[in-house]
Design a protein around this motif. Structure first.
Motif, PDB file in Angstrom:
ATOM      1  N   ASP A  46     -22.098 -19.937   7.310  1.00  0.00           N
ATOM      2  CA  ASP A  46     -21.632 -18.553   7.449  1.00  0.00           C
ATOM      3  C   ASP A  46     -20.342 -18.462   8.268  1.00  0.00           C
ATOM      4  O   ASP A  46     -20.052 -17.429   8.851  1.00  0.00           O
ATOM      5  CB  ASP A  46     -22.720 -17.668   8.074  1.00  0.00           C
ATOM      6  N   SER A 151     -19.752 -12.502  19.189  1.00  0.00           N
ATOM      7  CA  SER A 151     -20.119 -11.260  18.520  1.00  0.00           C
ATOM      8  C   SER A 151     -19.670 -10.022  19.283  1.00  0.00           C
ATOM      9  O   SER A 151     -19.463  -8.961  18.677  1.00  0.00           O
ATOM     10  CB  SER A 151     -21.642 -11.199  18.349  1.00  0.00           C
ATOM     11  N   GLY A 166     -23.953  -8.744  12.004  1.00  0.00           N
ATOM     12  CA  GLY A 166     -24.021  -9.580  10.822  1.00  0.00           C
ATOM     13  C   GLY A 166     -25.084 -10.632  11.040  1.00  0.00           C
ATOM     14  O   GLY A 166     -26.021 -10.437  11.817  1.00  0.00           O
ATOM     15  N   GLU A 167     -24.942 -11.777  10.395  1.00  0.00           N
ATOM     16  CA  GLU A 167     -25.952 -12.818  10.503  1.00  0.00           C
ATOM     17  C   GLU A 167     -26.040 -13.416  11.903  1.00  0.00           C
ATOM     18  O   GLU A 167     -27.077 -13.938  12.299  1.00  0.00           O
ATOM     19  CB  GLU A 167     -25.670 -13.918   9.480  1.00  0.00           C
ATOM     20  N   ASP A 190     -20.562  -2.913  11.428  1.00  0.00           N
ATOM     21  CA  ASP A 190     -20.848  -4.003  10.502  1.00  0.00           C
ATOM     22  C   ASP A 190     -19.575  -4.792  10.217  1.00  0.00           C
ATOM     23  O   ASP A 190     -18.507  -4.209   9.994  1.00  0.00           O
ATOM     24  CB  ASP A 190     -21.405  -3.458   9.187  1.00  0.00           C
ATOM     25  N   LEU A 191     -19.710  -6.106  10.202  1.00  0.00           N
ATOM     26  CA  LEU A 191     -18.597  -6.958   9.818  1.00  0.00           C
ATOM     27  C   LEU A 191     -18.432  -6.938   8.305  1.00  0.00           C
ATOM     28  O   LEU A 191     -19.404  -6.779   7.553  1.00  0.00           O
ATOM     29  CB  LEU A 191     -18.848  -8.393  10.276  1.00  0.00           C
ATOM     30  N   PRO A 193     -17.928  -8.518   4.596  1.00  0.00           N
ATOM     31  CA  PRO A 193     -18.484  -9.754   4.016  1.00  0.00           C
ATOM     32  C   PRO A 193     -17.563 -10.945   4.283  1.00  0.00           C
ATOM     33  O   PRO A 193     -16.349 -10.864   4.135  1.00  0.00           O
ATOM     34  CB  PRO A 193     -18.543  -9.420   2.521  1.00  0.00           C
ATOM     35  N   GLU A 195     -17.147 -12.349   7.238  1.00  0.00           N
ATOM     36  CA  GLU A 195     -16.816 -12.456   8.662  1.00  0.00           C
ATOM     37  C   GLU A 195     -18.056 -12.868   9.445  1.00  0.00           C
ATOM     38  O   GLU A 195     -19.182 -12.529   9.062  1.00  0.00           O
ATOM     39  CB  GLU A 195     -16.287 -11.129   9.202  1.00  0.00           C
ATOM     40  N   TYR A 196     -17.845 -13.587  10.542  1.00  0.00           N
ATOM     41  CA  TYR A 196     -19.002 -14.049  11.301  1.00  0.00           C
ATOM     42  C   TYR A 196     -19.003 -13.591  12.754  1.00  0.00           C
ATOM     43  O   TYR A 196     -20.061 -13.500  13.378  1.00  0.00           O
ATOM     44  CB  TYR A 196     -19.121 -15.577  11.220  1.00  0.00           C
ATOM     45  N   ARG A 218     -16.352  -3.810   7.950  1.00  0.00           N
ATOM     46  CA  ARG A 218     -16.900  -3.350   6.669  1.00  0.00           C
ATOM     47  C   ARG A 218     -16.495  -1.904   6.393  1.00  0.00           C
ATOM     48  O   ARG A 218     -16.144  -1.550   5.269  1.00  0.00           O
ATOM     49  CB  ARG A 218     -18.431  -3.476   6.670  1.00  0.00           C
TER      50      ARG A 218
END
Length: 305
Positions: A46, A151, A166-167, A190-191, A193, A195-196, A218
């Protein structure tokens, strides 16, 4: 207060002016040397910034890392811990360890290869036995994923956090970090898609402004809210500059922003002039070997408040 609502965030942010009562920058920093440096396939699941196709030169990474530590010592004392076996990307300690005045926070990493770092007794012992810090341990198996200042980007002068979900950070993780760092306000978003971490999208410039990549959010309304909060003090970055880690920067001195040579070379003259008007000179260190692992200068530096 923790919110995902841009207008609620802006209303609360306006009530939290910059104040000298809170330290805007750290009093020291620590790093982890790339003693066992490599590219961890688990982390690459990811982290789209990792260059898994590249060959890594550990000796070159070690030289660049040592040069970074030497350069940062112009601004603050820097402690360097050795790397540990079976943790090839342990060179990015800020995801696992962070501080607020008087306390060490240990985060919960998403991937097992990174959770090994949280078990380090030497780093925990340094803060407990040498500095006398309280330990706030968020790393246990029952804890939500929260990759600390990867984060969470913190405006320390105001006690405001900007948390990319995110994840690698859940809403519960954001709430745990809000409490652990004693923040007054956390804005969650939200990040986009792919992005980590939030710290590749923005840098808090000692409370006086931000580097910002709207492309990584996002919802554009969230990025716009951050820009409105720091209106007139925002250095906007393009998506191509994000790929060169231009937003993965840090202020350890109130008048200097550090970023990699790759990042600094991507800035336009206008962006450099903006930083100068905000009172920042640019410090740059070549880190292209370490950047193959998907992080840059900010990721290499854990702040000690």
């Amino acid at each position: 207060m923790i919110t995902r609502d841009p207008e609620a965030f802006l209303h609360a942010f306006a009530a939290l002016p910059y104040t000298a009562a809170r330290p805007a920058t750290a009093r020291a920093a620590f790093m982890v040397a790339p003693s066992h440096f490599g590219l961890a396939g688990e982390s690459a699941q990811d982290n789209a910034y990792m260059r898994m196709q590249d060959v890594v030169d550990p000796q070159r990474a070690a030289r660049q890392h040592a040069a970074l530590a030497e350069a940062l010592r112009d601004d603050v004392p820097v402690v360097t811990f050795p790397g540990i076996p079976d943790a090839p990307d342990a060179v990015f300690p800020n995801n696992v360890f962070a501080t607020r005045p008087g306390a060490l926070v240990v985060g919960r990493m998403r991937h097992a290869v990174r959770r090994r770092e949280a078990l380090r007794t030497d780093i925990r012992g340094f803060f407990r036995d040498v500095l006398g810090y309280e330990e706030i341990d968020l790393s246990g198996p029952s804890q939500p994923v929260a990759e600390l200042t990867g984060s969470l980007v913190i405006d320390h002068a105001r006690g405001v956090g900007f948390c990319g979900l995110g994840e690698r950070c859940t809403e519960a993780g954001a709430a745990a970090m809000h409490r652990a760092f004693g923040l007054q306000l956390t804005f969650c978003f939200d990040l986009a898609p792919g992005e980590y971490h939030a710290n590749v999208l923005m840098t808090a410039l000692a409370g006086r402004g931000v580097l910002l990549v709207p492309d990584g959010f996002r919802d554009s309304a969230a990025a716009e809210a951050v820009a409105r909060a720091y209106e007139g003090r925002v250095v906007m970055l393009e998506a191509a500059q994000k790929e060169r880690f231009a937003a993965n920067a840090i202020t350890l001195d109130p008048h200097r922003v550090w970023m990699s040579g790759t990042a600094a070379s991507s800035l336009s003259p206008a962006q450099c002039a903006q930083l100068e008007r905000l009172g920042f000179r640019i410090g740059a260190v070549e880190l292209d070997e370490i950047e193959k692992a998907g992080g840059s200068l900010r990721c290499c530096v854990a702040e000690i408040f």
